[in-house]
Enzyme design. Structure first.
Site, PDB file in Angstrom:
ATOM      1  N   ASP A 179       0.822  -1.205   0.000  1.00  0.00           N
ATOM      2  CA  ASP A 179       0.000   0.000   0.000  1.00  0.00           C
ATOM      3  C   ASP A 179       0.864   1.267   0.000  1.00  0.00           C
ATOM      4  O   ASP A 179       1.838   1.370   0.742  1.00  0.00           O
ATOM      5  CB  ASP A 179      -0.890   0.027   1.241  1.00  0.00           C
ATOM      6  CG  ASP A 179      -1.852  -1.149   1.298  1.00  0.00           C
ATOM      7  OD1 ASP A 179      -1.498  -2.220   0.777  1.00  0.00           O
ATOM      8  OD2 ASP A 179      -2.934  -1.002   1.887  1.00  0.00           O
ATOM      9  N   ASN A 240      -8.560  -2.818  -2.362  1.00  0.00           N
ATOM     10  CA  ASN A 240      -9.932  -2.484  -1.967  1.00  0.00           C
ATOM     11  C   ASN A 240     -10.211  -0.987  -2.038  1.00  0.00           C
ATOM     12  O   ASN A 240     -11.373  -0.566  -2.032  1.00  0.00           O
ATOM     13  CB  ASN A 240     -10.226  -3.009  -0.551  1.00  0.00           C
ATOM     14  CG  ASN A 240      -9.374  -2.342   0.503  1.00  0.00           C
ATOM     15  OD1 ASN A 240      -8.155  -2.328   0.402  1.00  0.00           O
ATOM     16  ND2 ASN A 240     -10.002  -1.795   1.534  1.00  0.00           N
ATOM     17  N   HIS A 241      -9.173  -0.146  -2.131  1.00  0.00           N
ATOM     18  CA  HIS A 241      -9.384   1.296  -2.263  1.00  0.00           C
ATOM     19  C   HIS A 241      -9.442   1.750  -3.718  1.00  0.00           C
ATOM     20  O   HIS A 241      -9.695   2.937  -3.964  1.00  0.00           O
ATOM     21  CB  HIS A 241      -8.294   2.068  -1.516  1.00  0.00           C
ATOM     22  CG  HIS A 241      -8.547   2.180  -0.049  1.00  0.00           C
ATOM     23  ND1 HIS A 241      -9.123   3.291   0.534  1.00  0.00           N
ATOM     24  CD2 HIS A 241      -8.328   1.314   0.952  1.00  0.00           C
ATOM     25  CE1 HIS A 241      -9.229   3.108   1.838  1.00  0.00           C
ATOM     26  NE2 HIS A 241      -8.749   1.914   2.120  1.00  0.00           N
ATOM     27  N   HIS A 292      -3.995  -8.544  -3.034  1.00  0.00           N
ATOM     28  CA  HIS A 292      -4.015  -7.433  -2.090  1.00  0.00           C
ATOM     29  C   HIS A 292      -4.382  -7.836  -0.673  1.00  0.00           C
ATOM     30  O   HIS A 292      -3.681  -7.509   0.280  1.00  0.00           O
ATOM     31  CB  HIS A 292      -4.979  -6.343  -2.560  1.00  0.00           C
ATOM     32  CG  HIS A 292      -5.047  -5.177  -1.616  1.00  0.00           C
ATOM     33  ND1 HIS A 292      -4.020  -4.286  -1.477  1.00  0.00           N
ATOM     34  CD2 HIS A 292      -6.014  -4.782  -0.736  1.00  0.00           C
ATOM     35  CE1 HIS A 292      -4.338  -3.387  -0.561  1.00  0.00           C
ATOM     36  NE2 HIS A 292      -5.543  -3.663  -0.097  1.00  0.00           N
ATOM     37  N   GLU A 675     -30.993  17.155  -7.371  1.00  0.00           N
ATOM     38  CA  GLU A 675     -30.395  16.099  -6.561  1.00  0.00           C
ATOM     39  C   GLU A 675     -31.018  16.063  -5.172  1.00  0.00           C
ATOM     40  O   GLU A 675     -31.300  14.994  -4.620  1.00  0.00           O
ATOM     41  CB  GLU A 675     -28.881  16.316  -6.459  1.00  0.00           C
ATOM     42  CG  GLU A 675     -28.142  16.068  -7.753  1.00  0.00           C
ATOM     43  CD  GLU A 675     -26.688  16.505  -7.697  1.00  0.00           C
ATOM     44  OE1 GLU A 675     -25.880  15.979  -8.473  1.00  0.00           O
ATOM     45  OE2 GLU A 675     -26.365  17.392  -6.878  1.00  0.00           O
ATOM     46  N   ASP A 704     -29.990  26.526   1.814  1.00  0.00           N
ATOM     47  CA  ASP A 704     -29.124  27.338   0.955  1.00  0.00           C
ATOM     48  C   ASP A 704     -28.973  28.730   1.574  1.00  0.00           C
ATOM     49  O   ASP A 704     -29.647  29.680   1.191  1.00  0.00           O
ATOM     50  CB  ASP A 704     -29.739  27.415  -0.448  1.00  0.00           C
ATOM     51  CG  ASP A 704     -28.913  28.254  -1.409  1.00  0.00           C
ATOM     52  OD1 ASP A 704     -27.717  28.452  -1.122  1.00  0.00           O
ATOM     53  OD2 ASP A 704     -29.458  28.711  -2.424  1.00  0.00           O
TER      54      ASP A 704
END
Length: 752
Positions: A179, A240-241, A292, A675, A704
């Protein structure tokens, strides 16, 4: 004279005896000192790892929550369906036309004042070396070159098998790195110490290139460049990342959008596809398996070698073809009722009769299974329509075979009449089976354990724990010598286990804190004897003594643990009161340790950590209210924020930021009105709340605060803080609960 000599010998013996006693005393003292330091180091390590794995559990729980909402929400329009697919589900898989649009780097102009590195293809070794030097000098690669490099990388990865095979016959040695997690200094140090990639110096990088560190983009560009320059000597495995859903939480998505504000969305969409094409494992001399995470008692290398890896968009959730077929059950029944006894060929798109098992070229048995389960469709089709359907279905079948054979996709202009049905079948082809998904999850997420057997990895929330017997069975089955894996940070950068049959390599030094761990890589020669090289990429660590280094790391770990304790103050107070039956405000330190573990579930040695966490205690009892107040004083900011509100923010900030990035489906850095409206309809459906679009718009406008027509991350967090601040204490159970993905409060709905 004889008497004097005797006295001298007597004094000499006495001095020698004192010296030996002093040496033994010093040795005893030194051993105790080293033992205490080692105890502190191990406690510190346990704190960091426990908090890290708790965060991974939160990520899985959060994704499971949204997945549950999506699975139980029926879209009322194509827009809603597209919105859900884009935001929450595995169907973010880019269509070819979209990929072509995202890879349209030729339309991006490089300004004359650009001073960063330039790339031209095909890449040469000097180009890759120049990238390393430019990134070392903190220069940034232009978005045009980033997209161009990703486009070429995707073309190369598509041609690779799921399991790469290397031989030490063609290189002097093969270097395996673990990693990196966005830590560019470690990658540069590896190249400086071990040498740049070349035909004589092969490399395998074993996943988790991104997230957490600040230079994930630069690491990817360097790795991809060298892979294109030396395609036979430079290899990458998926971690996994390398997963767009994981990137939402751990920083890579945020990094890309920060560095490439204009073209960041294109880069992220292209990267999502590139990640899906990364190979799953590497085999050296048919004897050393590099992957991994690890293996399980169900790991099947033959199946891993044959499955379509690009279908695994995210390992956090599997939506299989069977689930899609259930959603279409009503349509099937209606079709059967409208045309009884009028079956149509199995390959028609409207039949939805794709086999439920993975198909491969030459798998006649699978084809027979698919044919036997064909579903009749409408009989009102004329000959022209039927011909168009047959043609489209045959093209889909040919396209699927080309994908499995490793050829690039070819799409021609198709009639628009039956695109909806054809696209539905194409999506089903892109969805993995449960078995395929589980195989990939196991090799990307699993960890070894000392005990025999194989069990679910509840600490991480994914994969499994595998014991020495599982390792031995796999090695014997495939005639292997040992496994090399990464996935876990180790204090020394590496660790052998399972009778030296499993080697963990972790290449990100100072992962938790400066001085917390070394990095390491392993070199394999023709004899396949692992040669470990350790290093510290940060020069500051060489200036510290062992005690200073451990104290510095320990302070950082305890600070993180106090934040975790403060985030659960309310739960801790309730648990303390259970142990205080007489309501004296006092509990024993033993009860304190038991209560803390029952709330946090970190598995830490709380009795050993008590002196660092509890400073005020008399006669082995603790005044827990004062202790919680002291925790709050440490965490309260200069703003006038209530302690309970800040506690909630500490507990949920990471989850809230992840939720924001999920809702921000186009990675614009803002949640648009559409959204927000679609998301609220999803939540209101789950909570059985009837709300109109006008009310949703009013709610969005109230969040907002700067009235620019969109919601940014600060407004999102501020709205959450104000809502929490306005909620009266004691009424939290009267209405719908705020989603809390921490610990046991967000177990997977409907899953046990």
């Amino acid at each position: 004279m004889g008497s004097g000599t005797s006295n001298q010998h007597h004094f000499a013996f006495q001095n020698a005896e004192r010296a030996l006693k002093a040496a033994a005393l010093i040795q005893r003292w030194y051993r105790r000192y080293v033992a205490r330091l080692e105890m502190r180091r191990r406690c510190t390590w346990s704190i960091f790892q426990s908090i890290e794995y708790a965060g991974q559990q939160d990520q899985v729980k959060l994704h499971d929550f949204f997945s549950y909402l999506v699975d139980h929400f029926t879209p009322s329009s194509h827009n809603e369906r597209d919105f859900l697919n884009r935001m929450f589900t595995e169907e973010r898989f880019p269509k070819d036309l979209e990929m072509e649009k995202c890879s349209d780097y030729n339309s991006i102009e490089v300004p004359d004042n650009y001073t960063g590195p330039h790339l031209s293809f095909p890449l040469l070794p000097d180009h890759a070396t120049a990238l390393v030097e430019a990134f070392r000098l903190k220069q940034q690669l232009h978005a045009r070159y980033v997209l161009n490099l990703l486009h070429e990388t995707r073309k190369h990865l598509i041609q690779l098998p799921n399991i790469n095979r290397l031989s030490t016959c063609y290189s002097e040695e093969i270097t395996v790195c673990g990693d990196l997690h966005g830590q560019l200094d470690d990658l540069i140090f590896i190249f400086y110490k071990n040498g740049l990639p070349s035909p004589e110096r092969a490399y395998v990088f074993n996943g988790d290139f991104v997230d957490r560190g600040k230079d994930s983009v630069e690491i990817l560009m360097i790795l991809f460049a060298f892979m294109l320059v030396y395609p036979k000597e430079f290899h990458l495995n998926r971690g996994n990342h390398e997963d767009h859903m994981v990137n939402l939480r751990y920083g890579f998505t945020k990094e890309v959008m920060y560095k490439y504000k204009i073209h960041g969305k294109k880069i992220l969409k292209t990267l999502q596809d590139v990640f899906c094409w990364l190979p799953l494992a590497t085999l050296v001399d048919e004897k050393v398996l590099i992957l991994h995470g690890g293996v399980s008692d169900m790991t099947d290398l033959e199946l891993l070698a044959k499955l379509d890896r690009h279908k695994i968009v995210s390992t956090l959730r599997c939506k299989t073809r069977k689930q899609s077929e259930k959603l279409a059950e009503g349509k099937r029944k209606a079709s059967q009722m409208s045309s009884p006894g009028r079956p149509t060929p199995w390959f028609l798109p409207m039949s939805r009769s794709l086999p439920s098992s993975p198909l491969h070229v030459g798998s006649h048995k699978a084809h027979k299974t698919g044919r036997s389960s064909s579903i009749p469709c409408s009989a009102s089709l004329d000959r022209k329509e039927l011909s168009q359907q047959v043609r489209r279905s045959v093209d889909l079948e040919l396209e699927r075979c080309r994908q499995q054979a490793g050829f690039p996709l070819i799409r021609e202009k198709e009639p628009v009449l039956f695109m909806a049905e054809a696209d539905s079948d194409a999506e089903q082809l892109l969805q993995p089976t449960q078995e395929e998904w589980k195989q990939v999850v196991d090799i990307l997420w699993s960890d070894p354990m000392a005990q025999e057997g194989c069990k679910a990895n509840t600490v991480r929330g994914g994969g499994c724990y595998f014991g020495p017997n599982v390792t031995e069975q796999l090695l014997q089955k495939y005639n292997l010598q040992f496994l090399i894996r990464s996935h876990e940070c180790k204090p020394e950068g590496y660790e052998f286990c399972h009778n030296r049959k499993v080697l963990t390599i972790f290449s990100a030094s100072n992962y938790y804190e400066v001085g917390s761990n070394r990095g390491a890589y392993v070199k394999l020669g023709p004899a396949l004897t692992p040669h470990i090289v350790q290093y510290q990429a940060n020069k500051a660590t060489h200036m510290l003594t062992t005690r200073q280094r451990i104290s510095r790391v320990e302070e950082s770990a305890l600070r993180a643990l106090r934040e975790k304790l403060f985030a659960h103050s309310s739960d801790l107070l309730g648990e303390f009161k259970k142990h205080d039956a007489d309501k004296t405000g006092l509990i024993t330190l033993s009860d304190w340790a038991t209560a803390v573990e029952s709330v946090l579930h970190l598995g830490l040695p709380w009795r050993m950590l008590r002196p660092q966490l509890v400073s005020s205690s008399t006669e082995n009892v603790l005044e827990y209210t004062s202790w919680l107040e002291d925790l709050a004083k440490e965490q309260l900011s200069h703003e006038n924020i209530q302690s309970s509100v800040l506690e909630t923010l500490y507990r949920n900030r990471s989850n809230l930021e992840t939720v924001f990035r999920i809702l921000d489906s186009d990675h614009s850095g803002f949640i648009s009105l559409d959204e927000f409206r679609q998301t609220w309809k999803l939540f209101s459906s789950h909570m059985n709340i009837d709300i109109t679009d006008d009310c949703i718009c009013d709610l969005a406008r109230s969040i907002d605060f700067n009235k620019d027509g969109r919601i940014d991350i600060n407004e999102f967090l501020e709205a959450f803080r104000l809502v929490e601040q306005s909620c009266p204490e004691g009424n939290t159970s009267d209405g719908p609960q705020t989603t809390n993905t921490d610990d046991s409060s967000c177990s997977r709905p409907g899953a046990h």
